[in-house]
Structure formats: structure tokens, C-alpha cells
Design a protein around this motif. Structure first.
Motif, PDB file in Angstrom:
ATOM      1  N   THR A 195       0.864  -1.184   0.000  1.00 47.64           N
ATOM      2  CA  THR A 195       0.000   0.000   0.000  1.00 47.64           C
ATOM      3  C   THR A 195       0.898   1.232   0.000  1.00 47.64           C
ATOM      4  N   LYS A 196       0.553   2.215  -0.799  1.00 48.33           N
ATOM      5  CA  LYS A 196       1.365   3.417  -0.909  1.00 48.33           C
ATOM      6  C   LYS A 196       0.479   4.615  -1.198  1.00 48.33           C
ATOM      7  N   LEU A 197       0.650   5.678  -0.430  1.00 50.64           N
ATOM      8  CA  LEU A 197      -0.048   6.939  -0.651  1.00 50.64           C
ATOM      9  C   LEU A 197       0.998   8.032  -0.821  1.00 50.64           C
ATOM     10  N   SER A 198       0.799   8.886  -1.804  1.00 48.78           N
ATOM     11  CA  SER A 198       1.731   9.991  -1.999  1.00 48.78           C
ATOM     12  C   SER A 198       0.968  11.249  -2.367  1.00 48.78           C
ATOM     13  N   GLN A 199       1.530  12.365  -1.972  1.00 50.28           N
ATOM     14  CA  GLN A 199       0.980  13.673  -2.344  1.00 50.28           C
ATOM     15  C   GLN A 199       2.140  14.629  -2.560  1.00 50.28           C
ATOM     16  N   GLU A 200       2.075  15.361  -3.654  1.00 50.94           N
ATOM     17  CA  GLU A 200       3.124  16.330  -3.966  1.00 50.94           C
ATOM     18  C   GLU A 200       2.486  17.654  -4.336  1.00 50.94           C
ATOM     19  N   LYS A 201       2.953  18.707  -3.695  1.00 47.72           N
ATOM     20  CA  LYS A 201       2.459  20.061  -3.965  1.00 47.72           C
ATOM     21  C   LYS A 201       3.628  20.914  -4.438  1.00 47.72           C
ATOM     22  N   TYR A 202       3.496  21.469  -5.628  1.00 52.63           N
ATOM     23  CA  TYR A 202       4.530  22.334  -6.190  1.00 52.63           C
ATOM     24  C   TYR A 202       4.230  23.793  -5.853  1.00 52.63           C
ATOM     25  N   GLY A 203       5.284  24.542  -5.536  1.00 51.61           N
ATOM     26  CA  GLY A 203       5.169  25.988  -5.576  1.00 51.61           C
ATOM     27  C   GLY A 203       5.355  26.436  -7.011  1.00 51.61           C
ATOM     28  N   VAL A 204       5.575  27.711  -7.227  1.00 52.71           N
ATOM     29  CA  VAL A 204       5.788  28.166  -8.598  1.00 52.71           C
ATOM     30  C   VAL A 204       7.140  27.665  -9.086  1.00 52.71           C
ATOM     31  N   GLN A 205       7.207  27.330 -10.359  1.00 50.16           N
ATOM     32  CA  GLN A 205       8.444  26.885 -10.988  1.00 50.16           C
ATOM     33  C   GLN A 205       9.105  28.102 -11.635  1.00 50.16           C
ATOM     34  N   ARG A 206      10.412  28.271 -11.404  1.00 44.18           N
ATOM     35  CA  ARG A 206      11.101  29.457 -11.908  1.00 44.18           C
ATOM     36  C   ARG A 206      12.251  29.059 -12.832  1.00 44.18           C
ATOM     37  N   ASP A 207      12.491  29.886 -13.855  1.00 42.71           N
ATOM     38  CA  ASP A 207      13.589  29.631 -14.773  1.00 42.71           C
ATOM     39  C   ASP A 207      14.883  30.227 -14.218  1.00 42.71           C
ATOM     40  N   ALA A 208      15.933  30.209 -15.025  1.00 43.75           N
ATOM     41  CA  ALA A 208      17.249  30.668 -14.566  1.00 43.75           C
ATOM     42  C   ALA A 208      17.273  32.155 -14.239  1.00 43.75           C
ATOM     43  N   ASP A 209      16.299  32.928 -14.761  1.00 43.82           N
ATOM     44  CA  ASP A 209      16.207  34.357 -14.444  1.00 43.82           C
ATOM     45  C   ASP A 209      15.325  34.631 -13.232  1.00 43.82           C
ATOM     46  N   GLY A 210      14.694  33.581 -12.704  1.00 45.44           N
ATOM     47  CA  GLY A 210      13.789  33.760 -11.582  1.00 45.44           C
ATOM     48  C   GLY A 210      12.356  34.022 -11.984  1.00 45.44           C
ATOM     49  N   ASP A 211      12.055  34.042 -13.291  1.00 47.09           N
ATOM     50  CA  ASP A 211      10.681  34.245 -13.745  1.00 47.09           C
ATOM     51  C   ASP A 211       9.887  32.947 -13.650  1.00 47.09           C
ATOM     52  N   ILE A 212       8.578  33.061 -13.452  1.00 52.39           N
ATOM     53  CA  ILE A 212       7.702  31.895 -13.323  1.00 52.39           C
ATOM     54  C   ILE A 212       7.470  31.298 -14.707  1.00 52.39           C
ATOM     55  N   LEU A 213       7.628  29.995 -14.814  1.00 48.02           N
ATOM     56  CA  LEU A 213       7.447  29.315 -16.090  1.00 48.02           C
ATOM     57  C   LEU A 213       6.008  29.443 -16.571  1.00 48.02           C
ATOM     58  N   GLY A 214       5.835  29.467 -17.906  1.00 44.46           N
ATOM     59  CA  GLY A 214       4.498  29.519 -18.489  1.00 44.46           C
ATOM     60  C   GLY A 214       3.620  28.383 -17.994  1.00 44.46           C
ATOM     61  N   LEU A 215       2.303  28.611 -17.988  1.00 38.91           N
ATOM     62  CA  LEU A 215       1.376  27.709 -17.315  1.00 38.91           C
ATOM     63  C   LEU A 215       0.871  26.572 -18.189  1.00 38.91           C
ATOM     64  N   GLN A 216       0.977  26.667 -19.517  1.00 44.87           N
ATOM     65  CA  GLN A 216       0.435  25.621 -20.373  1.00 44.87           C
ATOM     66  C   GLN A 216       1.181  24.313 -20.107  1.00 44.87           C
ATOM     67  N   TYR A 217       0.444  23.268 -19.688  1.00 46.01           N
ATOM     68  CA  TYR A 217       1.026  21.999 -19.253  1.00 46.01           C
ATOM     69  C   TYR A 217       2.008  22.194 -18.094  1.00 46.01           C
ATOM     70  N   GLY A 218       1.879  23.274 -17.349  1.00 52.39           N
ATOM     71  CA  GLY A 218       2.866  23.599 -16.333  1.00 52.39           C
ATOM     72  C   GLY A 218       2.655  22.869 -15.020  1.00 52.39           C
ATOM     73  N   LEU A 219       3.667  22.973 -14.148  1.00 58.52           N
ATOM     74  CA  LEU A 219       3.626  22.358 -12.828  1.00 58.52           C
ATOM     75  C   LEU A 219       3.444  23.379 -11.710  1.00 58.52           C
ATOM     76  N   SER A 220       3.581  24.669 -12.010  1.00 61.23           N
ATOM     77  CA  SER A 220       3.463  25.692 -10.969  1.00 61.23           C
ATOM     78  C   SER A 220       2.119  25.603 -10.250  1.00 61.23           C
ATOM     79  N   ASP A 221       2.187  25.650  -8.907  1.00 58.50           N
ATOM     80  CA  ASP A 221       0.983  25.602  -8.065  1.00 58.50           C
ATOM     81  C   ASP A 221       0.086  24.415  -8.407  1.00 58.50           C
TER      82      ASP A 221
END
Length: 704
Positions: A195-221
């Protein structure tokens, strides 16, 4: 659920069999290549095994299976940096993703989401068959990825708790996320369980400049949840029954909006917070709740020298895509839309394995029946029908033989006959507008039945001259029904029989060898695949919509992988993959939907003590520039040039008593890059998203 009910009614009490092999013996065997357990040195084909060590090392950096497969499989396209594996082909063809042999893709309307269907913590190992295979049927034109799930341990109970946190190292604001895994497995008498339960919550994903990655198919939030259960019941030494269930969902609910960028002008698409009073359009994107229910019966001595395995499964998929303004229809009051791929499958597989001695020859025959019922559609969430319901029934008979010709030669040959029937009711294509002046013309299409029937063959031979040189050659055919939903939703005819919906038979030729020289293990292969009717895409300038194009295709390439153990403390590995292809009718190169840029991957493992380990994984993507821009200097479709980039990941692990401390850094050098798909895909600004910047993952686990 029909097949499950039939199986559970017929299966007698049973026993677990052949599940007690230790990890060392598993490392060089496969069950995916020919549906039986066999050693790699018996297989006349290229197969990649990803073991538990590789899985754990990559989990310390990222739980994304896309990234792991891109690093481990030479012929696999680089990761997309998103939730979608659209464009991540295997040797330039579509790949069939399975969990314990159960297909996870939706081939009638391929949404490119099959890789993210199971949490990596539930996986024991991954087996990848490289190249077209007739063993598994529809969808395996490029090969097979089979997630082999964990088995019960022999302990009374083994409990593991794991907690980790994740954050951008470039700009930490709002980037903190977490991952929690709880698992219990063991054996009580004749019952084994996982039996295995998992949960993962992402914060915003940032690129090398610190900007938030685009949301299309994104993982942010976004948030992912997975529940996996497996029960194995045993009564004697030869028979077993297994029941497993997996539930997976994922949703991105971000209070941000995209700022579009044009990669041709050097721009990128990134996200910014919503302003006061502004709301994100549409519903959260991601699987709303996908499940697999699987039952297996195994009898290792059905009768003399013959074993039986029967699998029945039921599956439900509900994948919600991003909101898109191109799904607009101003006349009906729609300024955009959001679609979902809905699929329900019921399947039954029965496999018999017989071993016989024919004079001086030892032969094994694997034969059986596959049955599948699949109902798939792609409606819009506002109730408009984009892809009508497609009701598919299929059955296949197959036989696979293996001949041991003395001590040195293994000959394999087989055939599979597949019959597929798809029913579609009358429907009308959607009127879609990219702007007020550019709209598609709706067509009323008469439905009907589309039938496919094909017999595919495979043959291969491996010669075990010595450990230093074991060559093989093989020929295998793969059967592939096209992305029928894509053809239906872009139809410009009034009868379904006029749509160019013929299936493809992919012919795959391969030659290679493996070598084991003391501490060095080496694999090299060259391949070529041909299909008379592949599928590409072309921009319709009148409507602004990309339409599918069917044309003959030829794909070729080569791969090399090596593992070297310098000592007990130092281990090295490297792999290189090159794939190229052409539309042979028009003598033009294929775009990035199929052909990825060449790539080189390598890893270094250092184990100074039994309790401490370090690993480094490096990905280098090479250039691919095959196409010319249009008169405005812009690229279209999947023809953008790919420029080289590097990604370096580090991880470490320390074990003391029952505790484990671990950490990893993704893109440790903070490389500023566009992933290969972002560089090549010019279908809209949503793909012009950079790769993730330096990101740290730290965690602890406790086992008792």
C-alpha cells in the motif's frame, strides 16, 4: 468491468509464484520484450532496464518520470519540462506506456499524457523495449515503456515514511513545495500486500532568471495525488492471484496568467500574478481522477510444462487540458474553450507458455489472446463536442517462439493478428475561430464503422560468441491505428469513410551487439523503420488550424550505451542516441513531433561508504536545424531549430539506522535554456517556455 467480473468468477484459489527473486537477479532480466521472464542475453533486441537504484537517485532530484526516461533511454527524446509528453517519442515513433502490462495511453485520441500516470515511488523498475514490436499490438510503433510495480517483501510489515521540500534556488518567493509518501508492505501467511499513498504540492516553478514558467502543461501551483494498492494471495507453490488498484490525479490551480513571448524574436512565455479582480479562465488542468483496476491469475503448472497467466483490467481516464483562445466561436458567445480526453477501457489477456524438447532443441512457445474495449472522446467542458465518442473493440491472437540452438544461439520468431473495429455516430465538426475573421468551416459528417485487420511478424537471432561479443539482428513489425480523434475533428468531408484513416504497419530493422568485459558493459545498435502511411501536420493558412497529413515515412538512427564499474566506490555510465527521419513522398525531413535532436547522457556514482552515496547526471542536447523560416523570418509547426544546451543534476544520500537523509539539485549550474520541444514547437506562445532553473530538493525518510 465486464472482463474483471468474468475473471473473478472463473479463478480458483491460487498461490504466489516467481515473485521472490532478489534485486540482483532482476537487474538483467525482462518480462516486457516477449511477455515472459528471460535474461537480456537471450533477447535479439535493444532493451533498457531502469533499476531501483536509478529510480531512487532521480527521485532525490525530481519525481518527474519524463526526466528519468530522457536520461536513461538513448532513443528517448529529451524531457519537455512540463506535464505533457507530447513530442517525447521513442526512436521517432509513438511509444506505448503500460503499468504491469496495462496500457495507459489513449491512442484513439493521443493527448501525450501517458507517462505521468503513476507515482514513481510505486515502481520497482522500468523496462523499455526500443523499436516497433508486434508483441503488444496497437500503439507500440516506437516501443514500449512498462512500469513494473513493487512487490510485497517477506517481512511481517515494512513501513516507510518520507517527507521532502522543494524550492527554487534562483528566487525562493512562492516556490516552496513538498512531497509526502507513506507506504506499508509485507506478508502475512499466504497474503502479500503493498500500500502506498503519496501527495506532492509544487510551488511556482522558476527559470534561470527567476521568472515563473508559463502555465500551459505547467507544474506551478499544481498538486498530484496517488494511491496504489496490491494484494497477492497464495495457496500452493504453483498458483497465485493478484489484485492491484492505482488512482492518480493532478490539478494546476494557479492564480497567475501567461505573458506570451515569441521565441523567434528571442522572447519567452512566463507567468505573472493575477491583478485584483482578475480571474484565471477555465477549470484547473490535469487528470481529474484516473484509475486502473487490475486482476491477475497465474498458474505455473496448468499442465505438463505449460504455464498460464490471465490479466483482466478496467481503466478510466479524465484528462483536462488548458484553456485555449483558439477554441473560440464568437457567434455562439465562446471566447475560448477547454477540452478533456475521456476514455474507459476494459481488457482481458490470456497468455500460455509451453516448454518443449524437440530432439536436441529446447523450444518455448508463448501464445494467447488479447481483448480490449475502449470508448474515447474529447468534448469541451462547455458541452461542445470536438471529438465524438469512438467505440472501439479489438481482439488479437499471437504466438511467439524461442529456440535454443545449442549453447550459443537463440532464435525468436512470432506473429500477431489484430482485428479492430471502431464505431462513430453522425457528428458535426466544430466551427473554431483563431480571430473574428479566421474561422474553420463546420462539416456534418455521417458516421459509421471503421475496420482494421493486420498480421504482423517478428524474427530475430542472437549469437553468444562470448561475453565480450554477443551480436544480434532482428526484424519486427508494429501495428498502429492513427490518432483517429485528430482526423475526425479536422474532417473536411461529409462521410467518415472518406477520411484517410488507414492504419500503419511499421517495419523495424535492427542490428547490434552487447559486450561484457570485466567491469565494462556495452550496448550498440543501429536501426531503420519504415511506414507507408505516417502522420504529420500542416498549417491551413485559411483557417489557422493545423491539419493532419498522411505520408510514407522512413526513420533511422543509432544508439550506444556503456556502464563501467571502476571500483566498488566508483561507477560510470553514458548513452548516446541519434535519430533522423524523412517524409519519403516529398523528400523532406520530419519535424520535432517525431524526430528529436541527438542527445548524450552520462552519470557518475560515488559510494565512499555503505551508508553514503553521491550521484551526478548530465544531459547534453545537440543542435538540429533542418528547416528554413518563412518569408517573415518565422518558423511554423514543429520545424523550429534546436540549439544545444546542458543540464546537470546532483544528488546525495546518507543512511543511518532506520533514517535516511537525502537531497538533490536540478540544473545545478542554473543553465538558461529552452528545452528542445520549446525550441522546435511553434504552435503558439504556450510552448515558448524555458527550462527550470536551479532547484533544490531536501528530504528525510524513516523505515520501521
Amino acid at each position: 468491468m465486464m472482463y474483471l467480473a468474468v475473471l473473478l468468477a472463473l479463478i480458483p484459489a491460487s498461490a504466489q509464484a516467481d515473485d521472490d527473486k532478489d534485486m540482483k537477479s532482476i537487474e538483467r532480466i525482462t518480462v516486457t520484450g516477449s511477455r515472459i521472464v528471460e535474461s537480456l542475453d537471450e533477447v535479439p533486441a535493444s532493451i533498457t532496464l531502469i533499476d531501483q537504484q536509478q529510480l531512487q537517485e532521480n527521485l532525490k532530484v525530481s519525481s518527474e518520470l519524463q526526466n528519468l526516461l530522457a536520461l536513461a533511454v538513448p532513443g528517448m527524446a529529451p524531457g519537455t519540462g512540463s506535464t505533457s509528453n507530447f513530442g517525447q517519442t521513442l526512436r521517432g515513433r509513438n511509444v506505448l506506456v503500460m503499468i504491469d502490462g496495462v496500457p495507459q495511453d489513449t491512442p484513439l485520441r493521443n493527448g501525450g499524457l501517458g507517462i505521468r500516470t503513476l507515482d514513481a515511488a510505486s515502481i520497482e523498475r522500468i523496462e523499455v523495449v526500443n523499436g516497433a514490436t508486434s508483441i503488444w499490438g496497437n500503439g507500440a510503433a516506437g516501443g514500449v515503456i512498462n512500469y513494473i510495480t513493487k512487490k510485497p517483501t517477506e517481512n511481517a510489515a515494512n513501513v516507510m515514511l518520507s517527507q521532502s521540500v522543494r524550492s527554487s534556488l534562483v528566487k525562493t518567493k512562492d516556490s516552496l513545495g513538498y512531497r509526502t509518501v507513506v507506504s506499508v508492505d509485507g506478508t502475512e501467511g499466504k497474503l502479500g500486500y503493498v500500500t502506498k499513498l503519496s501527495q506532492e504540492k509544487y510551488g511556482v516553478q522558476r527559470d534561470a532568471d527567476g521568472d515563473i514558467l508559463g502555465l500551459q502543461y505547467g507544474l506551478s501551483d499544481s498538486q498530484q495525488r496517488d494511491a496504489f494498492l496490491k494484494f497477492v494471495y497464495s495457496l500452493d507453490d504453483s498458483r497465485s492471484m493478484q489484485l492491484s488498484y492505482n488512482y492518480y490525479d493532478s490539478a494546476q490551480d494557479a492564480n497567475y496568467r501567461d505573458v506570451p513571448g515569441n521565441i523567434d524574436l528571442g522572447g519567452k512565455t512566463y507567468a505573472v500574478p493575477l491583478t485584483q479582480g482578475e480571474s484565471a479562465p477555465g477549470a484547473p488542468q490535469g487528470p481529474e481522477g484516473n484509475y486502473n483496476l487490475m486482476a491477475k491469475y497465474q498458474d505455473n503448472e496448468l499442465f505438463s510444462h505449460t504455464a498460464l497467466v490471465v490479466d483482466a483490467y478496467s481503466q478510466k481516464i479524465d484528462n483536462v487540458f488548458f484553456w485555449s483562445p483558439t477554441l473560440a466561436n464568437p457567434e455562439q458567445g465562446f471566447n475560448g474553450g477547454q477540452s478533456a480526453i475521456l476514455s474507459e477501457k476494459d481488457g482481458l489477456r490470456a497468455v500460455l507458455t509451453s516448454s518443449v524438447a524437440l530432439g536436441q532443441l529446447d523450444a518455448t512457445f508463448v501464445y494467447g489472446l488479447d481483448m480490449l474495449q475502449d470508448v474515447t472522446s474529447q468534448p469541451l467542458l462547455d458541452q461542445r463536442i470536438w471529438v465524438p465518442e469512438m467505440d472501439m473493440g479489438s481482439h488479437a491472437l499471437f504466438v511467439q517462439s524461442k529456440w535454443e540452438l545449442g549453447d550459443d544461439w537463440t532464435l525468436k520468431a512470432g506473429a500477431r493478428n489484430e482485428s479492430v473495429s471502431v464505431e462513430v455516430a453522425d457528428y458535426t465538426t466544430l466551427k473554431l475561430c483563431t480571430n473574428a475573421q479566421t474561422c474553420s468551416t463546420p462539416f456534418a459528417v455521417s458516421g459509421g464503422e471503421i475496420d482494421y485487420d493486420a498480421t504482423t511478424y517478428n524474427a530475430g537471432i542472437r549469437y553468444r560468441l562470448s561475453n565480450a561479443f554477443s551480436p544480434f539482428v532482428s526484424y519486427s513489425e508494429g501495428f498502429e491505428v492513427p490518432d483517429l480523434g485528430l482526423l475526425l475533428r479536422t474532417a473536411t468531408v461529409k462521410d467518415i469513410s472518406l477520411i484517410q484513416s488507414e492504419a500503419s504497419v511499421v517495419k523495424n530493422y535492427e542490428a547490434g551487439f552487447s559486450s561484457e568485459l570485466d567491469a565494462l558493459y556495452l550496448n550498440i545498435a543501429v536501426y531503420r523503420s519504415e511506414s507507408e502511411l505516417g502522420t504529420g501536420s500542416q498549417l491551413d493558412k485559411t483557417t489557422g488550424i493545423y491539419i493532419p497529413v498522411r505520408a510514407p515515412q522512413k526513420i533511422w538512427g543509432y544508439e550506444a550505451s556503456a556502464e563501467y564499474r571502476l571500483s566498488d566506490a566508483w561507477q560510470f555510465s553514458a548513452a548516446y542516441g541519434y535519430t533522423e527521419g524523412k517524409d519519403t513522398k516529398n523528400d523532406i525531413y520530419l519535424g520535432a513531433r517525431q524526430i528529436s535532436a541527438p542527445k548524450l547522457t552520462s552519470s557518475v556514482r560515488y559510494l565512499p561508504t555503505a551508508d553514503l552515496s553521491f550521484s551526478m547526471y548530465w544531459l547534453h542536447v545537440f543542435n538540429r536545424d533542418r528547416f528554413m523560416p518563412n518569408t517573415q523570418g518565422f518558423y511554423t509547426g514543429d520545424q523550429g531549430p534546436v540549439h544545444s544546451y546542458d543540464v546537470l543534476n546532483l544528488s546525495a544520500n546518507y543512511q543511518f539506522n532506520n533514517w535516511q537523509l537525502f537531497g538533490g539539485i536540478e540544473n545545478v549550474l542554473n543553465e538558461d535554456y529552452f528545452p528542445a520541444r520549446s525550441q522546435s514547437f511553434r504552435y503558439g506562445s504556450g510552448y515558448s517556455v524555458k527550462g527550470i532553473g536551479a532547484t533544490v530538493n531536501l528530504g528525510v525518510s524513516y523505515t520501521f
